[in-house]
Design a protein around this motif. Sequence first.
Motif, PDB file in Angstrom:
ATOM      1  N   MET A  20      31.333  22.210  57.889  1.00 46.43           N
ATOM      2  CA  MET A  20      32.539  22.931  58.320  1.00 46.43           C
ATOM      3  C   MET A  20      33.092  23.811  57.212  1.00 46.43           C
ATOM      4  O   MET A  20      33.536  24.937  57.460  1.00 46.43           O
ATOM      5  N   ILE A  21      33.068  23.298  55.985  1.00 49.58           N
ATOM      6  CA  ILE A  21      33.564  24.107  54.868  1.00 49.58           C
ATOM      7  C   ILE A  21      32.633  25.276  54.589  1.00 49.58           C
ATOM      8  O   ILE A  21      33.081  26.403  54.324  1.00 49.58           O
ATOM      9  N   ASN A  22      31.335  25.045  54.669  1.00 48.22           N
ATOM     10  CA  ASN A  22      30.377  26.122  54.413  1.00 48.22           C
ATOM     11  C   ASN A  22      30.447  27.222  55.466  1.00 48.22           C
ATOM     12  O   ASN A  22      29.974  28.343  55.220  1.00 48.22           O
ATOM     13  N   ASP A  23      31.031  26.923  56.619  1.00 47.35           N
ATOM     14  CA  ASP A  23      31.224  27.945  57.648  1.00 47.35           C
ATOM     15  C   ASP A  23      32.384  28.883  57.323  1.00 47.35           C
ATOM     16  O   ASP A  23      32.550  29.918  57.976  1.00 47.35           O
ATOM     17  N   ILE A  24      33.201  28.506  56.344  1.00 45.51           N
ATOM     18  CA  ILE A  24      34.314  29.365  55.921  1.00 45.51           C
ATOM     19  C   ILE A  24      33.787  30.311  54.849  1.00 45.51           C
ATOM     20  O   ILE A  24      33.254  29.875  53.823  1.00 45.51           O
ATOM     21  N   GLU A  25      33.930  31.594  55.072  1.00 41.64           N
ATOM     22  CA  GLU A  25      33.286  32.591  54.220  1.00 41.64           C
ATOM     23  C   GLU A  25      33.669  32.450  52.750  1.00 41.64           C
ATOM     24  O   GLU A  25      32.841  32.639  51.854  1.00 41.64           O
ATOM     25  N   GLU A  26      34.920  32.069  52.465  1.00 38.96           N
ATOM     26  CA  GLU A  26      35.413  32.040  51.087  1.00 38.96           C
ATOM     27  C   GLU A  26      35.076  30.754  50.335  1.00 38.96           C
ATOM     28  O   GLU A  26      35.390  30.625  49.155  1.00 38.96           O
ATOM     29  N   PHE A  27      34.437  29.773  51.020  1.00 41.85           N
ATOM     30  CA  PHE A  27      34.236  28.462  50.410  1.00 41.85           C
ATOM     31  C   PHE A  27      32.767  28.030  50.480  1.00 41.85           C
ATOM     32  O   PHE A  27      32.047  28.383  51.415  1.00 41.85           O
ATOM     33  N   GLU A  28      32.370  27.230  49.478  1.00 41.86           N
ATOM     34  CA  GLU A  28      31.022  26.676  49.448  1.00 41.86           C
ATOM     35  C   GLU A  28      31.069  25.265  48.862  1.00 41.86           C
ATOM     36  O   GLU A  28      31.680  25.050  47.805  1.00 41.86           O
ATOM     37  N   VAL A  29      30.447  24.311  49.531  1.00 44.64           N
ATOM     38  CA  VAL A  29      30.348  22.954  49.005  1.00 44.64           C
ATOM     39  C   VAL A  29      29.243  22.936  47.958  1.00 44.64           C
ATOM     40  O   VAL A  29      28.079  23.161  48.260  1.00 44.64           O
ATOM     41  N   ILE A  30      29.642  22.661  46.717  1.00 37.81           N
ATOM     42  CA  ILE A  30      28.689  22.698  45.610  1.00 37.81           C
ATOM     43  C   ILE A  30      27.983  21.370  45.432  1.00 37.81           C
ATOM     44  O   ILE A  30      26.866  21.292  44.922  1.00 37.81           O
ATOM     45  N   SER A  31      28.638  20.254  45.887  1.00 41.46           N
ATOM     46  CA  SER A  31      28.031  18.928  45.804  1.00 41.46           C
ATOM     47  C   SER A  31      28.864  17.949  46.621  1.00 41.46           C
ATOM     48  O   SER A  31      29.964  18.282  47.082  1.00 41.46           O
ATOM     49  N   MET A  32      28.318  16.725  46.785  1.00 39.71           N
ATOM     50  CA  MET A  32      29.028  15.670  47.509  1.00 39.71           C
ATOM     51  C   MET A  32      28.944  14.382  46.709  1.00 39.71           C
ATOM     52  O   MET A  32      28.003  14.170  45.945  1.00 39.71           O
ATOM     53  N   ALA A  33      29.946  13.507  46.881  1.00 35.81           N
ATOM     54  CA  ALA A  33      29.995  12.242  46.145  1.00 35.81           C
ATOM     55  C   ALA A  33      30.316  11.104  47.103  1.00 35.81           C
ATOM     56  O   ALA A  33      31.063  11.288  48.078  1.00 35.81           O
TER      57      ALA A  33
END
Length: 357
Positions: A20-33
């Motif tokens: 969902m976040i990666n679908d927002i043009e201004e945001f990118e998930v760089i990693s997960m914990a």
Amino acid sequence: MYTVLVIDDSASMRRIIKDMINDIEEFEVISMAVDAYDAREKIKQYEPDLVTIDINMPKMDGVTFLRNLMRLHPMPAVVVSGEGVRGNDIFDDGAVGFIPKPENGESMQSFQHRIKDTLLNLTFLLKRYTLKKPRALIVKKTNNKEIEYKIHPDEVMSSKPIRGNGSKLIAIGSSTGGVEALCKVFMKLPSSLPPILITQHIPYGFSNSFAHRLNDNSEVNVHEAKDGMLLEKGHAYLAPGNMHLSIEKSGLGYKTKLLDTKKVSQHKPSVDILFRSVNNVIGSSAMAVIMTGMGDDGMIAMKDMYDNNVYTLAQNEESCVVFGMPAKAIKAGAIKDIIHLDDIAEYIIDYSKGKRK
């Protein structure tokens, strides 16, 4: 583009939030914990612009982690949780947003809209936080392997130490755990001291409020450093979160000089740049203190200072949150005295009176 670290113990929820976040043009998930301890390591590794935090997590709950994060490494954090009752509390703990997880048959589309609206509404804060914010490392990929390039202080400022001319100045460097440690030191300092310069690894947007916090709890007048400020007795100058702090001669005195260059020793502001500048301009009549923090920032310039007869001091392992930076400086043979956090203020006062050299 703003980078995000997603923290959630549920693998399926991590994937949902990531997509969902990666679908927002201004945001990118760089990693997960998967938990707080995993998140701590990935924050150090990736330096995200924003973290999302679940409340119900193993090992350490999200609220405790949020409080620790704001205390040790303040940065924008959004709580994404099914515990809506905590929504009013988490803002007091330092969160900048709260997104309830879907419940009672709520559609994923509605959840996605709430994530998008919340993050887009935070871009004004993120712009301040990430303005001119370089990455911790220059990373190049070769055959799918990451190679890290560390910038040496020589690439930004040459080492040209001078003999002390009698001018006193105190330079302090700290990182992880330094926010609270500096507060403890400054509470004990009088207003009669020589100028103090501080480089604390802190994100842009938080350094000004931290300077105000130090100022409100000390007799010393503490400022977020601006370019060209004259150094005065009884005043301290904190490096802004996106610039190196250095000094230069100004008539019969000295003034601050902010440098908008590369990260040095993986940081901007860098302790190495502060210490090197002080060694070049004030020289052996200065005092340098290295406190709790991860990594080795400050080690290179502190060794130069020690070799130039600057009075160098390190916080001991027992009182450090992370015994990284002091340990590296000690190992390099750059430290004269190793002392407990509770005694640092006393040693600074002694130096100002000529009792320690």
